[in-house]
Write a protein that holds these residues in place. Structure first.
Motif, mmCIF file in Angstrom:
data_model
loop_
_atom_site.group_PDB
_atom_site.id
_atom_site.type_symbol
_atom_site.label_atom_id
_atom_site.label_comp_id
_atom_site.label_asym_id
_atom_site.label_seq_id
_atom_site.Cartn_x
_atom_site.Cartn_y
_atom_site.Cartn_z
ATOM 1 N N UNK A 51 -59.938 11.775 -17.015
ATOM 2 C CA UNK A 51 -59.963 10.542 -17.798
ATOM 3 C C UNK A 51 -60.031 10.879 -19.277
ATOM 4 N N UNK A 52 -59.361 10.092 -20.083
ATOM 5 C CA UNK A 52 -59.334 10.341 -21.516
ATOM 6 C C UNK A 52 -60.727 10.274 -22.129
ATOM 7 N N UNK A 53 -60.945 11.072 -23.150
ATOM 8 C CA UNK A 53 -62.252 11.206 -23.792
ATOM 9 C C UNK A 53 -62.696 9.869 -24.396
ATOM 10 N N UNK A 54 -63.838 9.297 -23.940
ATOM 11 C CA UNK A 54 -64.280 8.009 -24.490
ATOM 12 C C UNK A 54 -64.763 8.094 -25.923
ATOM 13 N N UNK A 55 -64.915 9.314 -26.452
ATOM 14 C CA UNK A 55 -65.364 9.472 -27.830
ATOM 15 C C UNK A 55 -64.211 9.714 -28.798
ATOM 16 N N UNK A 56 -63.016 10.006 -28.272
ATOM 17 C CA UNK A 56 -61.856 10.200 -29.139
ATOM 18 C C UNK A 56 -61.395 8.850 -29.693
ATOM 19 N N UNK A 57 -60.849 8.841 -30.906
ATOM 20 C CA UNK A 57 -60.412 7.578 -31.500
ATOM 21 C C UNK A 57 -59.283 6.963 -30.689
ATOM 22 N N UNK A 81 -51.105 10.616 -17.496
ATOM 23 C CA UNK A 81 -51.434 11.787 -16.683
ATOM 24 C C UNK A 81 -51.790 12.985 -17.557
ATOM 25 N N UNK A 82 -51.095 13.123 -18.693
ATOM 26 C CA UNK A 82 -51.394 14.225 -19.606
ATOM 27 C C UNK A 82 -52.823 14.143 -20.137
ATOM 28 N N UNK A 83 -53.376 12.939 -20.158
ATOM 29 C CA UNK A 83 -54.743 12.736 -20.620
ATOM 30 C C UNK A 83 -55.729 12.589 -19.458
ATOM 31 N N UNK A 84 -55.244 12.878 -18.253
ATOM 32 C CA UNK A 84 -56.131 12.904 -17.098
ATOM 33 C C UNK A 84 -56.502 11.555 -16.545
ATOM 34 N N UNK A 85 -55.619 10.557 -16.702
ATOM 35 C CA UNK A 85 -55.922 9.245 -16.144
ATOM 36 C C UNK A 85 -54.651 8.614 -15.581
ATOM 37 N N UNK A 86 -54.803 7.451 -14.984
ATOM 38 C CA UNK A 86 -53.689 6.783 -14.325
ATOM 39 C C UNK A 86 -53.791 5.287 -14.557
ATOM 40 N N UNK A 87 -52.741 4.571 -14.155
ATOM 41 C CA UNK A 87 -52.749 3.110 -14.276
ATOM 42 C C UNK A 87 -53.933 2.512 -13.525
ATOM 43 N N UNK A 88 -54.258 3.075 -12.362
ATOM 44 C CA UNK A 88 -55.346 2.543 -11.544
ATOM 45 C C UNK A 88 -56.696 2.614 -12.245
ATOM 46 N N UNK A 89 -56.838 3.501 -13.233
ATOM 47 C CA UNK A 89 -58.113 3.659 -13.938
ATOM 48 C C UNK A 89 -58.216 2.792 -15.193
#
Length: 284
Positions: free
Chosen positions: A1-7, A52-60
């Motif tokens: 999952x994308x970093x929640x702290x990144x802008x 996907x490159x950021x480790x997440x998907x539409x479902x998330x």
């Protein structure tokens, strides 16, 4: 999952195979990732790959923020909600009705794009009303660890809003900030009929300026790190182009003659500002 702290993370949707044409913004939050302007359904494979490159998907995904409902910004929204029924879609109230029932929007677009509708944009699926949050401007939205301010910013379109994150100083401005890319360091107006309104757009830029952002993020395309200079360049271009449009009405001849005259003025305006091949590409 994308970093929640990144802008944010910019996903180049490569519309019609063209890099730096349409951008989606992926933002991490502690409630799950969200997307600002997911783009058209025709670029959905690129959006999926970028997620996907950021480790997440539409479902998330937890939310979609739309700056406005034009097909290049919002076209994939209904398709994404159908795949992930828990998605919440934020959009200006003037655009919300057309997300729920897109018949009029699609009829209008078809008059312009004709047989190329599917090639350019793909499906524009309806969004269930229960998944839509209609905005008026002035709201403060909280998604997990992130807070955003909303401003109503007509001029490019009457259903346009911008989003500002005070913590990062980032303003996500859709088309209110015009068009500029990393390879094309010149700010161009994006002025589609029939919604274009010069005075409203100038007022909207003032609203963005009042945020005193450190960075603008444009759907076409990417970041601009000098907001005041950027907005002043856009203001100057809007005023010049509007004057050309006004003057073209006095040109002798038919609509085609007036259009040729107008385009000739734009060629003169852009000459020397960027490389000739870039000027031809963007004026096209």
């Amino acid at each position: 999952m994308t970093d929640p702290l990144a802008t944010y993370h910019l996903i180049d949707l490569e519309h019609m195979g063209q890099p730096e044409s349409v951008a989606a913004c992926l933002l991490g939050t502690t409630d799950g990732p969200m997307v600002i302007d997911p783009g058209p359904t025709s670029t959905l494979p690129r959006l999926r790959a970028g997620l996907a490159e950021q480790g997440c998907s539409v479902a998330e995904l937890s939310a979609i923020f739309l700056t406005h409902i034009h097909l290049d910004h919002a076209g994939a929204t209904g398709t994404l909600v159908r795949e992930n029924p828990q998605l919440t879609v934020y959009v200006h109230q003037r655009g919300a009705i057309h997300l729920v029932d897109p018949a009029k929007l699609l009829s209008s677009a078809a008059r312009l794009y004709g047989s190329r509708m599917d090639e350019l944009w793909g499906e524009f699926a309806a969004v269930p009303a229960a998944r839509v949050v209609a905005l008026a401007g002035g709201e403060r939205l909280t998604l997990g660890n992130r807070q955003f301010e909303v401003a109503y910013t007509p001029g490019h379109a009457w259903h346009h809003v911008c989003y500002f994150e005070p913590a990062s100083g980032t303003a996500f401005v859709g088309d209110t900030g015009g068009l500029r890319t990393p390879q094309f360091d010149l700010v161009l107006p994006v002025t589609p009929p029939p919604d274009f309104d010069l005075e409203a757009w100038l007022d909207s830029m003032h609203r963005v300026r009042m945020w005193q952002p450190r960075e603008l993020v444009l759907t076409h395309f990417g970041p601009s790190y000098h907001p005041e200079r950027h907005l002043e360049a856009l203001r100057s271009a809007l005023l010049a182009w509007a004057e050309y449009a006004k003057d073209s009405l006095s040109v002798t001849g038919n609509d085609a003659d007036q259009m040729r005259w107008f385009l000739h003025q734009l060629e003169g305006w852009i000459e020397g500002r960027v490389r000739p091949e870039l000027a031809s590409r963007f004026l096209a």
